[in-house]
Design a protein around this motif. Sequence first.
Motif, PDB file in Angstrom:
ATOM      1  N   MET A 117      -7.224   5.455   2.449  1.00  0.00           N
ATOM      2  CA  MET A 117      -7.759   4.794   1.230  1.00  0.00           C
ATOM      3  C   MET A 117      -9.100   5.135   0.735  1.00  0.00           C
ATOM      4  SD  MET A 117      -8.944   1.804   3.912  1.00  0.00           S
ATOM      5  CE  MET A 117      -9.953   0.652   2.898  1.00  0.00           C
ATOM      6  N   ILE A 118      -9.670   4.509  -0.019  1.00  0.00           N
ATOM      7  CA  ILE A 118     -10.866   5.116  -0.794  1.00  0.00           C
ATOM      8  C   ILE A 118     -12.032   4.904   0.365  1.00  0.00           C
ATOM      9  CG2 ILE A 118     -11.365   2.708  -1.880  1.00  0.00           C
ATOM     10  CD1 ILE A 118     -12.739   4.459  -4.123  1.00  0.00           C
ATOM     11  N   GLU A 119     -12.590   6.199   0.665  1.00  0.00           N
ATOM     12  CA  GLU A 119     -13.724   5.971   1.555  1.00  0.00           C
ATOM     13  C   GLU A 119     -15.100   5.959   1.312  1.00  0.00           C
ATOM     14  OE1 GLU A 119     -13.125   7.950   5.160  1.00  0.00           O
ATOM     15  OE2 GLU A 119     -11.425   6.662   4.912  1.00  0.00           O
ATOM     16  N   ILE A 169     -15.763  10.865  -5.775  1.00  0.00           N
ATOM     17  CA  ILE A 169     -15.070   9.814  -4.964  1.00  0.00           C
ATOM     18  C   ILE A 169     -14.187  10.686  -3.890  1.00  0.00           C
ATOM     19  CG2 ILE A 169     -13.283   7.851  -4.995  1.00  0.00           C
ATOM     20  CD1 ILE A 169     -14.094   7.524  -8.036  1.00  0.00           C
ATOM     21  N   THR A 170     -14.112  10.065  -2.731  1.00  0.00           N
ATOM     22  CA  THR A 170     -13.305  10.736  -1.673  1.00  0.00           C
ATOM     23  C   THR A 170     -12.322   9.628  -1.128  1.00  0.00           C
ATOM     24  OG1 THR A 170     -15.565  11.739  -0.887  1.00  0.00           O
ATOM     25  CG2 THR A 170     -13.380  11.752   0.814  1.00  0.00           C
ATOM     26  N   VAL A 171     -11.319  10.036  -1.331  1.00  0.00           N
ATOM     27  CA  VAL A 171      -9.940   9.372  -0.985  1.00  0.00           C
ATOM     28  C   VAL A 171      -9.188  10.008   0.185  1.00  0.00           C
ATOM     29  CG1 VAL A 171      -7.639   7.924  -1.535  1.00  0.00           C
ATOM     30  CG2 VAL A 171      -9.815   8.191  -3.323  1.00  0.00           C
ATOM     31  N   THR A 172      -9.073   9.364   1.413  1.00  0.00           N
ATOM     32  CA  THR A 172      -8.272   9.922   2.506  1.00  0.00           C
ATOM     33  C   THR A 172      -7.062   9.325   2.534  1.00  0.00           C
ATOM     34  OG1 THR A 172      -9.228   8.438   3.988  1.00  0.00           O
ATOM     35  CG2 THR A 172     -10.202  10.486   3.941  1.00  0.00           C
ATOM     36  N   HIS A 173      -5.992  10.085   3.182  1.00  0.00           N
ATOM     37  CA  HIS A 173      -4.709   9.725   3.251  1.00  0.00           C
ATOM     38  C   HIS A 173      -4.437   8.770   4.278  1.00  0.00           C
ATOM     39  CE1 HIS A 173      -3.625  13.170   0.517  1.00  0.00           C
ATOM     40  NE2 HIS A 173      -2.666  12.177   0.206  1.00  0.00           N
ATOM     41  N   GLY A 174      -5.378   8.650   5.167  1.00  0.00           N
ATOM     42  CA  GLY A 174      -5.118   7.664   6.388  1.00  0.00           C
ATOM     43  C   GLY A 174      -5.387   6.198   5.735  1.00  0.00           C
ATOM     44  N   HIS A 220       0.892  -1.219  -0.109  1.00  0.00           N
ATOM     45  CA  HIS A 220       0.068   0.040  -0.013  1.00  0.00           C
ATOM     46  C   HIS A 220       1.010   1.371   0.185  1.00  0.00           C
ATOM     47  CE1 HIS A 220      -3.898  -2.332   1.571  1.00  0.00           C
ATOM     48  NE2 HIS A 220      -3.106  -3.096   0.824  1.00  0.00           N
ATOM     49  N   TYR A 221       2.098   1.065  -0.520  1.00  0.00           N
ATOM     50  CA  TYR A 221       2.908   2.367  -0.640  1.00  0.00           C
ATOM     51  C   TYR A 221       3.666   2.298  -1.851  1.00  0.00           C
ATOM     52  CZ  TYR A 221       7.109   4.795   1.166  1.00  0.00           C
ATOM     53  OH  TYR A 221       8.206   5.465   1.243  1.00  0.00           O
ATOM     54  N   CYS A 222       3.947   3.314  -2.404  1.00  0.00           N
ATOM     55  CA  CYS A 222       4.480   3.651  -3.761  1.00  0.00           C
ATOM     56  C   CYS A 222       3.588   3.299  -4.935  1.00  0.00           C
ATOM     57  CB  CYS A 222       5.543   2.347  -3.866  1.00  0.00           C
ATOM     58  SG  CYS A 222       7.194   2.911  -3.135  1.00  0.00           S
ATOM     59  N   PHE A 223       2.296   3.270  -4.493  1.00  0.00           N
ATOM     60  CA  PHE A 223       1.145   3.151  -5.454  1.00  0.00           C
ATOM     61  C   PHE A 223       1.398   2.108  -6.581  1.00  0.00           C
ATOM     62  CE2 PHE A 223       1.217   7.929  -5.043  1.00  0.00           C
ATOM     63  CZ  PHE A 223       0.773   7.859  -3.802  1.00  0.00           C
ATOM     64  N   ALA A 224       2.139   0.793  -6.054  1.00  0.00           N
ATOM     65  CA  ALA A 224       2.271  -0.192  -7.096  1.00  0.00           C
ATOM     66  C   ALA A 224       2.044  -1.732  -6.606  1.00  0.00           C
ATOM     67  CB  ALA A 224       3.694  -0.210  -7.325  1.00  0.00           C
ATOM     68  N   ASP A 248      -7.931  -3.673  -0.886  1.00  0.00           N
ATOM     69  CA  ASP A 248      -6.875  -3.591  -1.902  1.00  0.00           C
ATOM     70  C   ASP A 248      -6.464  -2.070  -2.402  1.00  0.00           C
ATOM     71  OD1 ASP A 248      -6.737  -6.261  -1.625  1.00  0.00           O
ATOM     72  OD2 ASP A 248      -7.894  -6.633  -3.452  1.00  0.00           O
ATOM     73  N   CYS A 249      -6.957  -1.046  -1.802  1.00  0.00           N
ATOM     74  CA  CYS A 249      -6.684   0.296  -2.040  1.00  0.00           C
ATOM     75  C   CYS A 249      -5.650   0.655  -1.796  1.00  0.00           C
ATOM     76  CB  CYS A 249      -7.788   1.135  -1.825  1.00  0.00           C
ATOM     77  SG  CYS A 249      -7.485   3.023  -2.063  1.00  0.00           S
ATOM     78  N   HIS A 250      -4.598   1.126  -2.856  1.00  0.00           N
ATOM     79  CA  HIS A 250      -3.242   1.639  -2.172  1.00  0.00           C
ATOM     80  C   HIS A 250      -2.957   3.149  -2.380  1.00  0.00           C
ATOM     81  CE1 HIS A 250      -1.558   0.784  -6.593  1.00  0.00           C
ATOM     82  NE2 HIS A 250      -2.426   1.627  -6.856  1.00  0.00           N
ATOM     83  N   ASN A 251      -4.243   3.886  -2.591  1.00  0.00           N
ATOM     84  CA  ASN A 251      -4.129   5.070  -2.251  1.00  0.00           C
ATOM     85  C   ASN A 251      -3.737   5.786  -3.348  1.00  0.00           C
ATOM     86  OD1 ASN A 251      -5.371   6.132   0.256  1.00  0.00           O
ATOM     87  ND2 ASN A 251      -3.390   7.301   0.790  1.00  0.00           N
ATOM     88  N   CYS A 252      -3.544   5.545  -4.610  1.00  0.00           N
ATOM     89  CA  CYS A 252      -2.973   6.339  -5.615  1.00  0.00           C
ATOM     90  C   CYS A 252      -3.845   7.337  -6.204  1.00  0.00           C
ATOM     91  CB  CYS A 252      -2.611   5.280  -6.905  1.00  0.00           C
ATOM     92  SG  CYS A 252      -4.256   4.517  -7.546  1.00  0.00           S
TER      93      CYS A 252
END
Lengths: 598, 92
Positions: B1-3, B64-69, A211-215, B48-52
């Motif tokens: 992650m995607i909220e 869509i709301t994505v938060t950094h936490g 969950h880091y590096c967007f990959a 599975d959200c990797h916050n991109c």
Amino acid sequence: MPIVYQSREYTTDVLVIGCGMGGARATLRAHELGADVILVEKAAIGRAGPMTYVHTQYAPPRLIEGSELYDWIEEMVLSSNYIVDQDAVKMLVHDAYYRMQELIDLGLPFARNADGNLEYFVLRGHKVGTCLAADGRACMDRLHHVMRQKPDRLRIVEKVQVLDLLTSDAALPTNGRVVGAVGVNTQTGAPCVFKAKQVIFNTGPIYPKMHYCFADHCTGEGHAMAYRAGARMTGMEFLTFCGWGIFNKPGEREKKFATGGQAKLQKIGHFINARGERFMDKYDPVWGEQTGLVPMARGIISENLEGRGPCYLDMRQATDEQLAHLYAAVPSTGRSFKEFGLDPHRDLLELNPVVTIGSQSSGGIEVDLEHHESTTVKGLYAVGYCSHNPHMMSGISVPITTWSNIGGYRAGEAAARQAPELPSPVVDSGQVRAALDAFFSPTRRVRQVRPGQVWAQIQALTADPPFALFKTEKRILETRDKLLALGQEMLAQVYAPDIHELVKVNEAKCYIQTAALACEAMAARRESRGELFRIDYPYMDNDNWLKWVLLQRTGAQMTPAVTFRDLPVADWPVKIARGKIPVAYPVPDRFKEREAAA
Amino acid sequence: MIERIDLELCDGCNLCVESCPTDVLKMMEVGNSWGEQTWKATIAYPNDCHNCRLCAIDCHVDAITVTHGITLPQPLFAYTKEVLNEDVTAKV
């Protein structure tokens, strides 16, 4: 009764698997030379791999020649811990000018100054090497647009995960050549068979879904597929990922955010331990706080280990101008600070280092640079992160995007030129069936181990501190055995109810195979260099270890044969001092005592 | 992650599903109180959200709301002061 697969068939000259910078360049170049090309991508073009977060690309402002060339090569040799193919670096510096000019001509949005001229700037950790800044996603959108303008002979297939290569002798490893690949649509589960005269891999790096590096979707399928087909792998011992750009929400430590722009943070902030001391000079007397990611992460971990943690990034002295510059370059960092109520002028940011098996610089499928990125398997080429990059960058600055750009161009050209002379590909239906059967088998299980559990196990094994931080031969081999056991036992029981979970199972299988190879190579290299640090050999050994570790599968077994190849350093311009150079890395006394007792 | 995805705003264009590299989002048929059926994007695999943020960037109605936490995989982020001083030295 056997299952009948309704496969969709594609036939082409050149099949490009994976689309980052290298995949796009290979596709465009092969198409330009008249080949029929199919580009297949697991996610979507411009929405996959490191190109979604790349911000800079290595770019000489003019053709670098003569005495100037020596300086450009030398700094790469130094920042790569000497283990670098200087011929490859020469080619990188030389070709980078032309390849980047072509990207500029294609209209990629590189940053310009007020006069409209391109803004070249010097990379962190470099004296002369320059780069250009551009949002990687916007670059890929532009390349995607260019590809879409070519309707004939260029087909793009998105959302298809390639499972395995198909070979002329229907065997893995093969004695014949690659004749295509078999894949599955990640949305519908529909099988696809690609018949191709030439295959180019641009499958990206490997990360354990952290969950880091967007990959999280880059899990080393290319590495694993090539290895299974018999390709030789090089530099796998350097597959160690070190990072530190993860911050806690104050008061809620389980809530974290990961940030890019770490080079910028290093420039404007100080790194302090719980006692308020700046500690990085101790771990890297040369670069101090401007060091690469690997020594930085190790320094933070060492402070934690010796009881002076937690460590913080201190930006309280930063000027408003510096912060404004940071937020402009990396907007998400500014947004995260705001969301978490962090004021860099007031708050210290707690650092969370991570070390695991993953791509930081190099390590991958060996490519023959004299023969345009071809691998040891006939008909297979590799470019970008999945290939072995003969310049090991140790996280100081990574010209990987430009390397991928150059490699893609060269591989696309070679593949297209050879294609007319090659026979039409004939695919063995048994080989297709075997790959699909293996992929779909987790849908037919009763015992319920879910793919998420497999990934949690992988993460626990590869980031286990005794292995990740204090590598010894015994621990490296233990981790390899545990990974292989995990692959055999858990993957035999794993249950996947839908196509999304099936894809994750295949990713886990490929990650485990690649990570086990990395362990194999780590155990073989008896020194410390770059990303690899071993407490049983805490020095860089330029007398004995200026060589590559090569891994290749020889028979039906997955165990590799390990061989070595010396670097021809005597023929190269930059001379390397011989001898053993100690690598500073404190091992805590408590740890040493336990080790001695054991 | 995607909220969350704002279903009032989502017009079912499928752009976010296309752009998600880790296949977190799926289209789903939902009904409103008038009995109409429409397609909306839903968060099918939040873990599975990797916050991109590619989905949020590509969403043309900003639904869509994505938060950094994000909750990072615990085993990978074990090098904190507490863990290193207690667990690790006990383990090795």
